[in-house]
Motif scaffolding. Structure first.
Motif, PDB file in Angstrom:
ATOM      1  N   VAL A  22      -6.898  -6.469  -5.506  1.00  0.00           N
ATOM      2  CA  VAL A  22      -7.517  -5.779  -4.365  1.00  0.00           C
ATOM      3  C   VAL A  22      -6.780  -4.491  -4.007  1.00  0.00           C
ATOM      4  O   VAL A  22      -7.377  -3.548  -3.471  1.00  0.00           O
ATOM      5  CB  VAL A  22      -7.622  -6.693  -3.128  1.00  0.00           C
ATOM      6  N   SER A  51     -10.964  -6.753   1.596  1.00  0.00           N
ATOM      7  CA  SER A  51     -11.223  -7.693   0.495  1.00  0.00           C
ATOM      8  C   SER A  51     -10.428  -8.987   0.683  1.00  0.00           C
ATOM      9  O   SER A  51     -10.925 -10.074   0.378  1.00  0.00           O
ATOM     10  CB  SER A  51     -10.862  -7.052  -0.842  1.00  0.00           C
ATOM     11  N   ALA A  82     -17.365  -9.687  -7.855  1.00  0.00           N
ATOM     12  CA  ALA A  82     -16.185  -8.836  -7.792  1.00  0.00           C
ATOM     13  C   ALA A  82     -16.410  -7.532  -8.567  1.00  0.00           C
ATOM     14  O   ALA A  82     -16.033  -6.450  -8.103  1.00  0.00           O
ATOM     15  CB  ALA A  82     -14.974  -9.582  -8.343  1.00  0.00           C
ATOM     16  N   ARG A 102     -16.474  -3.605  -0.889  1.00  0.00           N
ATOM     17  CA  ARG A 102     -15.133  -4.192  -0.928  1.00  0.00           C
ATOM     18  C   ARG A 102     -15.154  -5.643  -0.424  1.00  0.00           C
ATOM     19  O   ARG A 102     -14.380  -6.481  -0.896  1.00  0.00           O
ATOM     20  CB  ARG A 102     -14.184  -3.352  -0.076  1.00  0.00           C
ATOM     21  N   LEU A 105     -16.265  -7.723  -3.252  1.00  0.00           N
ATOM     22  CA  LEU A 105     -15.156  -7.864  -4.196  1.00  0.00           C
ATOM     23  C   LEU A 105     -14.272  -9.046  -3.791  1.00  0.00           C
ATOM     24  O   LEU A 105     -13.960  -9.913  -4.609  1.00  0.00           O
ATOM     25  CB  LEU A 105     -14.321  -6.578  -4.229  1.00  0.00           C
ATOM     26  N   GLY A 106     -13.873  -9.084  -2.509  1.00  0.00           N
ATOM     27  CA  GLY A 106     -13.021 -10.171  -2.035  1.00  0.00           C
ATOM     28  C   GLY A 106     -13.707 -11.522  -2.092  1.00  0.00           C
ATOM     29  O   GLY A 106     -13.098 -12.529  -2.495  1.00  0.00           O
TER      30      GLY A 106
END
Length: 385
Positions: A22, A51, A82, A102, A105-106
């Motif tokens: 991240v 994230s 992600a 973002r 993504l997390g």
């Protein structure tokens, strides 16, 4: 060993390359600030740490998702989320859409975070599982280092290009789908049911560890978030050069982590206070250095401290009586990610105690870490006596 077996292991371990990625694009913060007038630097630091908050959501959702779509599909779904969420900033100029990307993504990383380890225990028994866990930790550390280096190279072209490093998650997902087979009917080892009568003392110990992990990670993560901005503000180097230092920091942290067992036998209960002292020393050198080499050295010393702080807390949490190991490790993982998420807010608060400038923020952070290190060492000495 058969070739197919080697490929299977590689595919199984490859998912760990992304787990701590991240902050791989943290060096792009100074460039993003210039591209989005009207936003504060804290807003862009939040783009990096948001994230971590959604990693927690992914970890909590993971068992439910596994129940409906099975482990393999959950890992692939997490990697695709992600990958596509991570590359959104490369194509979209809207701050809020980047923030959403973002978050995805997390969430994706969180969905398969625990599976990266549990699948190893599903396929391997001792002593092979211990070797695989060691490899998994190495993949995680060196993966973060490689992605940070690649991101820094792309940053020299344009800050948007640095986010393209997350496209590797999509390829890892395809690689995993092709070579890892998890039969739905595969028998899981029967777990012995144990009734835990949780005591107030056990709860307090776990809470203290989780709180310590959260505070530590918020300050440790400050190195990745603030180093590039500090170097650019002091005119010591460029953001791309700063990313090289962060890469070295992550790589050496992975190497340093391999010495954990020996250091634990040698230093025993003093190991963790020493790791906090390392973080304090690193911050002091990094903050007040007047050249790029010294600033980088400080970042590396501080960054390497996590190689012993994190494993020590996870090890000690597993020794708490009447608390299931899975519960203690999950709580620590949640505390670590919440700490990472809070990093920009904590540093902004520290800056407001003096002046809204990066040197003020880091100076106050140095004072706070030094106080924590001295207090921690004093408590350890008293407890040991």
């Amino acid at each position: 060993m058969k070739a197919s077996s080697r490929v299977f292991k590689l595919a199984l371990l490859s998912v760990s390359l992304m787990l701590t990625s991240v902050t791989a694009v943290a060096a792009s913060i100074p460039s993003m600030v210039q591209s989005f007038p009207g936003f504060k630097e804290t807003d862009f630091e939040l783009l990096i740490t948001i994230s971590s908050f959604f990693v927690v959501a992914g970890v909590l959702l993971s068992p439910l998702i596994v129940h409906f779509i099975h482990e393999k599909s959950t890992v692939i779904l997490g990697l695709l989320l992600a990958g596509f969420g991570g590359i959104i900033p490369a194509f979209i100029s809207n701050y809020w859409m980047i923030l959403i990307g973002r978050a995805f993504l997390g969430l994706g990383l969180g969905l398969y975070n625990s599976l990266a380890v549990s699948l190893i225990y599903l396929f391997y028994n001792l002593p092979e599982s211990e070797k695989m866990i060691g490899y998994q930790n190495a993949f995680q550390n060196f993966g973060a280092a490689g992605l940070t280096l690649f991101s820094g190279a792309l940053l020299s072209i344009n800050w948007r290009f640095s986010f393209l490093v997350y496209v590797i998650a999509i390829f890892i997902g395809l690689f995993f789908k092709r070579y890892v087979f998890i039969p739905v009917a595969k028998k899981r080892p029967k777990m012995v049911k144990t009734e835990y009568q949780v005591t107030p003392k056990a709860c307090f110990l776990l809470f203290a560890m989780v709180f310590g992990m959260m505070i530590y990670m918020s300050l440790y993560n400050g190195i990745s978030i603030k180093f590039s901005s500090l170097i650019v503000a002091k005119k010591l180097a460029t953001s791309s050069q700063a990313s090289v230092v962060l890469t070295v920091m992550l790589a050496l942290s992975g190497v340093f982590a391999m010495t954990f067992s020996k250091l634990s036998l040698w230093l025993k209960n003093y190991l963790n206070p020493i790791s906090v002292i390392m973080l304090a020393i690193g911050y002091l050198i990094m903050t007040f250095a007047d050249n790029f080499f010294l600033a980088g050295l400080g970042a590396i010393i501080g960054g390497m401290s996590f190689a012993i702080f994190g494993p020590y807390l996870f090890l000690k949490s597993a020794e708490i009586h009447r608390i299931p190991v899975t519960m203690s490790s999950t709580c620590l993982l949640i505390g670590a990610n919440i700490g990472c998420f809070l990093t920009p807010f904590i540093f902004e608060m520290l800056g407001q105690l003096a002046s809204k400038h990066i040197m003020a923020e880091l100076t106050m952070a140095c004072i706070l870490i030094c106080v924590c290190a001295i207090t921690y060492l004093f408590i350890t000495i008293v407890v040991n006596k």
